[in-house]
Design a protein around this motif. Sequence first.
Motif, PDB file in Angstrom:
ATOM      1  N   LYS A 150       7.325  -2.852 -19.036  1.00 49.16           N
ATOM      2  CA  LYS A 150       7.537  -3.632 -17.821  1.00 49.16           C
ATOM      3  C   LYS A 150       8.625  -3.001 -16.947  1.00 49.16           C
ATOM      4  O   LYS A 150       8.472  -2.894 -15.718  1.00 49.16           O
ATOM      5  CB  LYS A 150       7.916  -5.065 -18.202  1.00 49.16           C
ATOM      6  N   ASN A 151       9.742  -2.548 -17.547  1.00 50.36           N
ATOM      7  CA  ASN A 151      10.844  -1.938 -16.798  1.00 50.36           C
ATOM      8  C   ASN A 151      10.399  -0.649 -16.100  1.00 50.36           C
ATOM      9  O   ASN A 151      10.717  -0.407 -14.919  1.00 50.36           O
ATOM     10  CB  ASN A 151      12.015  -1.628 -17.734  1.00 50.36           C
ATOM     11  N   VAL A 152       9.655   0.192 -16.794  1.00 51.14           N
ATOM     12  CA  VAL A 152       9.196   1.465 -16.215  1.00 51.14           C
ATOM     13  C   VAL A 152       8.227   1.211 -15.074  1.00 51.14           C
ATOM     14  O   VAL A 152       8.265   1.900 -14.033  1.00 51.14           O
ATOM     15  CB  VAL A 152       8.546   2.341 -17.306  1.00 51.14           C
ATOM     16  N   ASP A 153       7.382   0.203 -15.184  1.00 47.03           N
ATOM     17  CA  ASP A 153       6.407  -0.113 -14.133  1.00 47.03           C
ATOM     18  C   ASP A 153       7.124  -0.532 -12.844  1.00 47.03           C
ATOM     19  O   ASP A 153       6.709  -0.155 -11.730  1.00 47.03           O
ATOM     20  CB  ASP A 153       5.476  -1.216 -14.636  1.00 47.03           C
ATOM     21  N   ASN A 154       8.217  -1.321 -12.958  1.00 46.81           N
ATOM     22  CA  ASN A 154       8.993  -1.745 -11.785  1.00 46.81           C
ATOM     23  C   ASN A 154       9.616  -0.535 -11.079  1.00 46.81           C
ATOM     24  O   ASN A 154       9.617  -0.449  -9.837  1.00 46.81           O
ATOM     25  CB  ASN A 154      10.102  -2.719 -12.214  1.00 46.81           C
ATOM     26  N   GLN A 155      10.141   0.413 -11.827  1.00 42.91           N
ATOM     27  CA  GLN A 155      10.759   1.599 -11.231  1.00 42.91           C
ATOM     28  C   GLN A 155       9.719   2.446 -10.472  1.00 42.91           C
ATOM     29  O   GLN A 155      10.005   3.011  -9.417  1.00 42.91           O
ATOM     30  CB  GLN A 155      11.407   2.457 -12.325  1.00 42.91           C
ATOM     31  N   ILE A 156       8.492   2.539 -11.001  1.00 42.79           N
ATOM     32  CA  ILE A 156       7.419   3.298 -10.335  1.00 42.79           C
ATOM     33  C   ILE A 156       7.057   2.655  -9.004  1.00 42.79           C
ATOM     34  O   ILE A 156       6.851   3.349  -7.987  1.00 42.79           O
ATOM     35  CB  ILE A 156       6.185   3.401 -11.256  1.00 42.79           C
ATOM     36  N   ASN A 157       7.010   1.318  -8.942  1.00 40.76           N
ATOM     37  CA  ASN A 157       6.667   0.606  -7.696  1.00 40.76           C
ATOM     38  C   ASN A 157       7.718   0.856  -6.608  1.00 40.76           C
ATOM     39  O   ASN A 157       7.385   0.933  -5.411  1.00 40.76           O
ATOM     40  CB  ASN A 157       6.525  -0.890  -7.972  1.00 40.76           C
ATOM     41  N   GLN A 158       8.991   0.954  -7.005  1.00 41.13           N
ATOM     42  CA  GLN A 158      10.057   1.199  -6.038  1.00 41.13           C
ATOM     43  C   GLN A 158       9.923   2.579  -5.361  1.00 41.13           C
ATOM     44  O   GLN A 158      10.423   2.792  -4.265  1.00 41.13           O
ATOM     45  CB  GLN A 158      11.426   1.104  -6.736  1.00 41.13           C
ATOM     46  N   LEU A 159       9.260   3.544  -5.983  1.00 37.88           N
ATOM     47  CA  LEU A 159       9.101   4.907  -5.446  1.00 37.88           C
ATOM     48  C   LEU A 159       7.699   5.153  -4.877  1.00 37.88           C
ATOM     49  O   LEU A 159       7.254   6.304  -4.763  1.00 37.88           O
ATOM     50  CB  LEU A 159       9.380   5.951  -6.557  1.00 37.88           C
ATOM     51  N   SER A 160       7.006   4.108  -4.433  1.00 40.00           N
ATOM     52  CA  SER A 160       5.637   4.265  -3.933  1.00 40.00           C
ATOM     53  C   SER A 160       5.588   5.095  -2.638  1.00 40.00           C
ATOM     54  O   SER A 160       4.578   5.739  -2.338  1.00 40.00           O
ATOM     55  CB  SER A 160       5.006   2.884  -3.707  1.00 40.00           C
ATOM     56  N   TRP A 161       6.668   5.103  -1.795  1.00 37.56           N
ATOM     57  CA  TRP A 161       6.697   5.865  -0.541  1.00 37.56           C
ATOM     58  C   TRP A 161       6.621   7.384  -0.755  1.00 37.56           C
ATOM     59  O   TRP A 161       6.208   8.150   0.114  1.00 37.56           O
ATOM     60  CB  TRP A 161       7.998   5.549   0.233  1.00 37.56           C
ATOM     61  N   VAL A 162       7.002   7.824  -1.970  1.00 37.83           N
ATOM     62  CA  VAL A 162       7.058   9.264  -2.252  1.00 37.83           C
ATOM     63  C   VAL A 162       5.669   9.907  -2.180  1.00 37.83           C
ATOM     64  O   VAL A 162       5.507  11.026  -1.697  1.00 37.83           O
ATOM     65  CB  VAL A 162       7.692   9.505  -3.632  1.00 37.83           C
ATOM     66  N   GLU A 163       4.619   9.205  -2.587  1.00 37.93           N
ATOM     67  CA  GLU A 163       3.267   9.786  -2.627  1.00 37.93           C
ATOM     68  C   GLU A 163       2.764  10.110  -1.223  1.00 37.93           C
ATOM     69  O   GLU A 163       2.119  11.137  -0.997  1.00 37.93           O
ATOM     70  CB  GLU A 163       2.313   8.820  -3.332  1.00 37.93           C
ATOM     71  N   LYS A 164       3.095   9.215  -0.207  1.00 39.35           N
ATOM     72  CA  LYS A 164       2.668   9.464   1.169  1.00 39.35           C
ATOM     73  C   LYS A 164       3.383  10.694   1.743  1.00 39.35           C
ATOM     74  O   LYS A 164       2.769  11.551   2.387  1.00 39.35           O
ATOM     75  CB  LYS A 164       2.959   8.233   2.016  1.00 39.35           C
ATOM     76  N   ALA A 165       4.701  10.772   1.444  1.00 42.24           N
ATOM     77  CA  ALA A 165       5.471  11.927   1.929  1.00 42.24           C
ATOM     78  C   ALA A 165       4.990  13.221   1.276  1.00 42.24           C
ATOM     79  O   ALA A 165       4.948  14.294   1.900  1.00 42.24           O
ATOM     80  CB  ALA A 165       6.953  11.712   1.640  1.00 42.24           C
ATOM     81  N   SER A 166       4.573  13.150   0.031  1.00 47.25           N
ATOM     82  CA  SER A 166       4.064  14.337  -0.676  1.00 47.25           C
ATOM     83  C   SER A 166       2.764  14.823  -0.066  1.00 47.25           C
ATOM     84  O   SER A 166       2.505  16.039   0.004  1.00 47.25           O
ATOM     85  CB  SER A 166       3.853  14.015  -2.157  1.00 47.25           C
ATOM     86  N   ALA A 167       1.949  13.871   0.423  1.00 40.92           N
ATOM     87  CA  ALA A 167       0.691  14.261   1.070  1.00 40.92           C
ATOM     88  C   ALA A 167       0.971  15.046   2.343  1.00 40.92           C
ATOM     89  O   ALA A 167       0.304  16.060   2.638  1.00 40.92           O
ATOM     90  CB  ALA A 167      -0.143  13.021   1.374  1.00 40.92           C
ATOM     91  N   TYR A 168       1.995  14.556   3.169  1.00 37.80           N
ATOM     92  CA  TYR A 168       2.386  15.307   4.366  1.00 37.80           C
ATOM     93  C   TYR A 168       2.884  16.716   3.994  1.00 37.80           C
ATOM     94  O   TYR A 168       2.607  17.703   4.691  1.00 37.80           O
ATOM     95  CB  TYR A 168       3.491  14.570   5.123  1.00 37.80           C
ATOM     96  N   LYS A 169       3.600  16.778   2.911  1.00 42.96           N
ATOM     97  CA  LYS A 169       4.168  18.058   2.476  1.00 42.96           C
ATOM     98  C   LYS A 169       3.047  19.055   2.102  1.00 42.96           C
ATOM     99  O   LYS A 169       3.105  20.241   2.430  1.00 42.96           O
ATOM    100  CB  LYS A 169       5.084  17.823   1.272  1.00 42.96           C
ATOM    101  N   GLU A 170       2.029  18.557   1.404  1.00 44.09           N
ATOM    102  CA  GLU A 170       0.893  19.410   1.041  1.00 44.09           C
ATOM    103  C   GLU A 170       0.139  19.877   2.281  1.00 44.09           C
ATOM    104  O   GLU A 170      -0.280  21.046   2.376  1.00 44.09           O
ATOM    105  CB  GLU A 170      -0.057  18.651   0.107  1.00 44.09           C
ATOM    106  N   GLU A 171      -0.013  18.963   3.282  1.00 45.63           N
ATOM    107  CA  GLU A 171      -0.693  19.322   4.524  1.00 45.63           C
ATOM    108  C   GLU A 171       0.091  20.411   5.259  1.00 45.63           C
ATOM    109  O   GLU A 171      -0.496  21.353   5.818  1.00 45.63           O
ATOM    110  CB  GLU A 171      -0.854  18.088   5.412  1.00 45.63           C
ATOM    111  N   LEU A 172       1.445  20.303   5.228  1.00 46.72           N
ATOM    112  CA  LEU A 172       2.297  21.300   5.878  1.00 46.72           C
ATOM    113  C   LEU A 172       2.151  22.674   5.206  1.00 46.72           C
ATOM    114  O   LEU A 172       2.096  23.706   5.875  1.00 46.72           O
ATOM    115  CB  LEU A 172       3.761  20.841   5.838  1.00 46.72           C
ATOM    116  N   ALA A 173       2.085  22.684   3.874  1.00 44.64           N
ATOM    117  CA  ALA A 173       1.944  23.953   3.144  1.00 44.64           C
ATOM    118  C   ALA A 173       0.628  24.643   3.502  1.00 44.64           C
ATOM    119  O   ALA A 173       0.575  25.866   3.706  1.00 44.64           O
ATOM    120  CB  ALA A 173       2.011  23.698   1.638  1.00 44.64           C
TER     121      ALA A 173
END
Length: 691
Positions: free
Chosen positions: A97-120
């Motif tokens: 349960k604790n690990v799942d909460n921490q993953i939800n807090q970092l959900s914005w990272v996946e969208k930024a990573s997609a922009y980063k891949e598009e830039l590469a």
Amino acid sequence: ADIRVIEEQEKRLADLIKEKEDKRNKLVNSQNELNRLKDEEVPLIANIEELENELKVLEDKRNKYFVLDNQLSLALQEKNEISAFLEKVKSLDEEIKNVDNQINQLSWVEKASAYKEELATLVKQKGEISRQINKITSEIEKVKKNLELKNKLYPKFEEYQKAKDEYDKIMQVHENYTRLSGEIKSLKTQLNRLKQQLDKLGKIEDIEVVKRKIEQLDEEVKRKREEKAKNIAEKTRLENVLKNLENAEGGKCPVCGHQLDKDHIQKLVEESTERIGDLSSNIINLEKEVKQGEKYLEELRNKLNILTKAWQIKSQYDTSQSSIEEKEKELESMEELEEKYFQLQRSLKDLEPLFNQYLSVKEVTEERLDELLRDLSSFQSNLQELEEKEKELKEKIGDEKVLQKAERDLQILKQQYSQLLNKRGEKHAKEERLNDLNQRIAELKSKISSLNYTEDYYKKVKEEHQNLDKRLRDLQNNISALEKEIEILSADIDNLSKKIDEDKKNVSKLPSLENAIKKIDKLRSDLGGTGLQNFLISALKSKIENNLTEILGKFDLAYSTVELDFDLSGRRNKSRAEIKLFNNAGQDFTVNQLSGGERVALGLALRLAIANSLMEDVGFMILDEPTVHLDDERKKELMDVIRSSMGIVPQIMVVTHDEEVRDISDYIIQVEAKGNGSRVKEVIPDDQQGL
């Protein structure tokens, strides 16, 4: 002596009867002991079989017990391991349960990573377009230079083409000129060689003259051969007449049958002998003349072959000289074009580098330059668009270092979450396995209890069986020993019975032996000394002489008839023999007048004659070391005699250490010393190889 042997056998017979009775008593005692041991064996075997059946049941239970006990130990061990694992994972759901909460807090990272891949991806496209622009720019410069060079080289290109067309037209003339030059050179070489051969041969005679000489000489040689053959036939006829005159019976002519006196016969013999001598001389002279004629004929034929070859060479010489003159005229007509050929060849060699340089830029056109300029403009426009889009993506991504740290944290959390989920699945599986193990342990304990088996009782029964089995083996060994002893005693008694019966028969022969001894003494008295030998010699003398004469006739010897004269001086003295030999003319010889080879032949023939007189057919003859004490000449003569004897005796076996005997052998058995023994092998003679 035989009577003394029988008396000794009477004494031995009594000893044998006593020995037989002792062995019979011993046999009875051994049979009684054997019966006692067999009576003891039966109940012992029954007890062992009973224990074996019980052991079989116990061993079956024992095997089942060890299998069940091993399964119980493994089940208890696995149960303890599962219990320890479940104790460790009590707080597993809270961790997930604790690990799942921490993953939800970092959900914005996946969208930024997609922009980063598009830039590469965009940066890669931008780099590729830049490389294309550089490549096209370089190619444009190259095309401009090549167009300038193409226009400059075009006049040289046309000049080369014109010279090449003219060169190709006279190429065939040049090839013919070269071929004719080579042929003329070859013909001149051949002409010189033929001239040298003709110079060596000198003056060439007329072939027809030589041919006529050969024909005349060939006829002459044939005539002398025929004359020689007639002389040989006449000589053979006269020799037969002489032989028949020597053997004429009752003074009658062997040809016409008329009565002849000694003077007439002597005259015929002398005339025939003289005529034979003349014919022999003529035959020798004719033979020499034939050989001389054949030799001269061979020389003429060789000369004819040389003359034939000389005329052939002269014909070839005349033909070659005529051919050279014709080809030189044809070559002279081509010389102007040949000079033109070499001028064009030099021009083409000078123009060829410029021609090849023009070909390398021939395909470059103004159209290609325009196309490259259009491509350059298009790529520059695309590059500008990508640079604008790159600026927009960088603004959306923000601080790249913060994003990289957040990506690493998110990746670690996802790995932890996956591991925890796997462990939760493993926990559920372990709980189910623990319930199954509890049931299995209860079942195994129940089965072990129902076997009613103890290891101590099993060992006790097994030890008792081993003791009884050892006792049985000892008993059976004693029985086997007694049976063997009984068998030996029975065989000894049978052998003694046979010896006793045989001795009884021999003892019963005593009266008849005494009577036979008396008869033998009388026969020895009548035929003692040389009596029997003298009787055989007198009875077989004429037969031995006839056989000896017949055998000697098959050898190539100077004598053909043999007489034997035996001196039978008395019954107690050894007989002596004198041998006389006669040739075709009736002259006699003694053995001392013979050569070594003739003596060897006579000795071998005499043995064969005696053997043929004593038996109907002699199937084989054995010669044991016949070459011992003979020198090389005598050995050679013996080999010739043995060869001649092969037509008289079907088989001749020679035992020898002399290697020369191999040369006349059809079959060889070789015995060689090998350690403490001998090795025997078959050897195939050289002249029999491959047959």
